[in-house]
Design a protein around this motif. Structure first.
Motif, PDB file in Angstrom:
ATOM      1  N   PHE A  42       0.830  -1.209   0.000  1.00  0.00           N
ATOM      2  CA  PHE A  42       0.000   0.000   0.000  1.00  0.00           C
ATOM      3  C   PHE A  42       0.861   1.254   0.000  1.00  0.00           C
ATOM      4  O   PHE A  42       0.588   2.226  -0.708  1.00  0.00           O
ATOM      5  CB  PHE A  42      -0.921  -0.014   1.225  1.00  0.00           C
ATOM      6  N   LEU A  43       1.927   1.226   0.782  1.00  0.00           N
ATOM      7  CA  LEU A  43       2.839   2.372   0.866  1.00  0.00           C
ATOM      8  C   LEU A  43       3.476   2.665  -0.483  1.00  0.00           C
ATOM      9  O   LEU A  43       3.487   3.813  -0.934  1.00  0.00           O
ATOM     10  CB  LEU A  43       3.919   2.091   1.911  1.00  0.00           C
ATOM     11  N   ILE A  44       4.016   1.641  -1.132  1.00  0.00           N
ATOM     12  CA  ILE A  44       4.689   1.836  -2.412  1.00  0.00           C
ATOM     13  C   ILE A  44       3.724   2.415  -3.444  1.00  0.00           C
ATOM     14  O   ILE A  44       4.061   3.358  -4.176  1.00  0.00           O
ATOM     15  CB  ILE A  44       5.278   0.500  -2.914  1.00  0.00           C
ATOM     16  N   GLU A  45       2.526   1.880  -3.492  1.00  0.00           N
ATOM     17  CA  GLU A  45       1.532   2.361  -4.445  1.00  0.00           C
ATOM     18  C   GLU A  45       1.142   3.801  -4.148  1.00  0.00           C
ATOM     19  O   GLU A  45       0.937   4.607  -5.072  1.00  0.00           O
ATOM     20  CB  GLU A  45       0.290   1.456  -4.394  1.00  0.00           C
ATOM     21  N   ASN A  46       1.067   4.153  -2.876  1.00  0.00           N
ATOM     22  CA  ASN A  46       0.632   5.486  -2.463  1.00  0.00           C
ATOM     23  C   ASN A  46       1.647   6.566  -2.807  1.00  0.00           C
ATOM     24  O   ASN A  46       1.277   7.699  -3.137  1.00  0.00           O
ATOM     25  CB  ASN A  46       0.356   5.481  -0.950  1.00  0.00           C
ATOM     26  N   ARG A  51       7.200  10.536  -4.446  1.00  0.00           N
ATOM     27  CA  ARG A  51       8.439  10.441  -3.683  1.00  0.00           C
ATOM     28  C   ARG A  51       9.514   9.754  -4.513  1.00  0.00           C
ATOM     29  O   ARG A  51       9.222   9.019  -5.452  1.00  0.00           O
ATOM     30  CB  ARG A  51       8.227   9.671  -2.374  1.00  0.00           C
ATOM     31  N   PHE A  52      10.766   9.972  -4.153  1.00  0.00           N
ATOM     32  CA  PHE A  52      11.878   9.400  -4.907  1.00  0.00           C
ATOM     33  C   PHE A  52      12.430   8.122  -4.274  1.00  0.00           C
ATOM     34  O   PHE A  52      12.930   7.247  -4.978  1.00  0.00           O
ATOM     35  CB  PHE A  52      13.013  10.417  -5.023  1.00  0.00           C
ATOM     36  N   LEU A  53      12.389   8.054  -2.941  1.00  0.00           N
ATOM     37  CA  LEU A  53      13.018   6.943  -2.214  1.00  0.00           C
ATOM     38  C   LEU A  53      12.139   6.490  -1.054  1.00  0.00           C
ATOM     39  O   LEU A  53      11.375   7.289  -0.507  1.00  0.00           O
ATOM     40  CB  LEU A  53      14.380   7.373  -1.645  1.00  0.00           C
TER      41      LEU A  53
END
Length: 257
Positions: A42-46, A51-53
């Motif tokens: 969920f975090l990566i998709e959000n 964000r870059f990193l």
């Protein structure tokens, strides 16, 4: 990485850093692998488009979380004995600050009023007598490390005076570079009393000229002693120029003639 703001995404408290990356501290990780993986997706998709990193600290007690992160494109960045830091690049050319790539060492030229130099002999060394010194510990100041190492290896209390030489060696331990900082120090005591008997088998005062003429002494060690005699080096200053910084620091500037 300095913390600038906090955002809650899924179960994670994320901290924005100066590289437009977000950091997740190990204390903010969930209890189970399943919850961690679901929230990580969920975090990566959000954040992938803004964000870059993504940085994640994983405590050694949750090391079974590591394969989950590497499966999702995270790579190792740096570590300590109790954690590993992983990072995922969300933008192709995102800047990832260099991990620690060197170790630090300190050595001391200590000469007393009798023109005698303080030297030690290491248990594991096949060379002759050398200058006392050793590793600078994590978060330790140069001057503190210098005084500690001399005390441990010889029992002599010294006071830092100046930096007179820098050495850079590669490869060194752990396939890293090593910076070797050579300093002069003023002796405040004179009786030899070795504390670190596991590493040091002898310590003594020796006439400077005798040391410089000893064929068993490395030319590098001789060059350092000669530099200490001839040069005033770099002294620690009053540090008023950086009094606004809320960090431990030391500043060294050339000693004026």
């Amino acid at each position: 990485m300095s913390n600038t703001s906090l955002e809650k995404i899924g179960c994670f408290n994320t901290i924005l850093d100066p590289y437009n990356g977000i950091t997740i501290e190990s204390k903010d990780l969930p209890k189970t692998k399943e919850e961690f993986e679901n929230n990580l997706d969920f975090l990566i998709e959000n954040v992938k488009n803004r964000r870059f990193l993504i940085w994640i600290y994983i405590d050694i007690k949750k090391s079974d979380f590591i394969p989950i992160t590497t499966k999702k494109g995270f790579v190792f960045h740096s570590c300590d004995e109790n954690y590993i830091l992983l990072v995922k690049r969300l933008k192709e050319n995102a800047v990832i600050p260099t991990a620690s790539n060197h170790t630090l060492g300190v050595g001391a030229v200590v000469i007393n009023d009798k023109n005698e130099l303080l030297v030690i002999k290491e248990r594991v060394s096949t060379a002759g007598y050398k200058l006392p010194g050793g590793h600078i510990d994590d978060a330790e100041m140069i001057t503190t490390a210098l005084e500690r190492e001399v005390l441990e290896e010889t029992g002599i209390i010294v006071q830092f005076e100046s930096i007179i030489s820098l050495g850079h060696f590669y490869p060194h331990q752990f396939h890293k570079s090593n910076l070797y900082i050579l300093c002069t120090a003023i002796p405040k005591s004179f009786e030899i009393n070795i504390q670190d008997c596991h590493e040091i088998i002898d310590a003594k005062w020796i006439d400077v000229n005798e040391y410089l003429n000893d064929e068993e002494v490395l030319d590098y060690s001789k060059a350092i002693v000669i530099a200490a005699i001839k040069s005033k080096g770099f002294a620690r200053t009053n540090q008023e120029t950086l009094c606004h910084i809320k960090k431990d620091f030391e500043l060294f500037f050339p000693i004026e003639s």
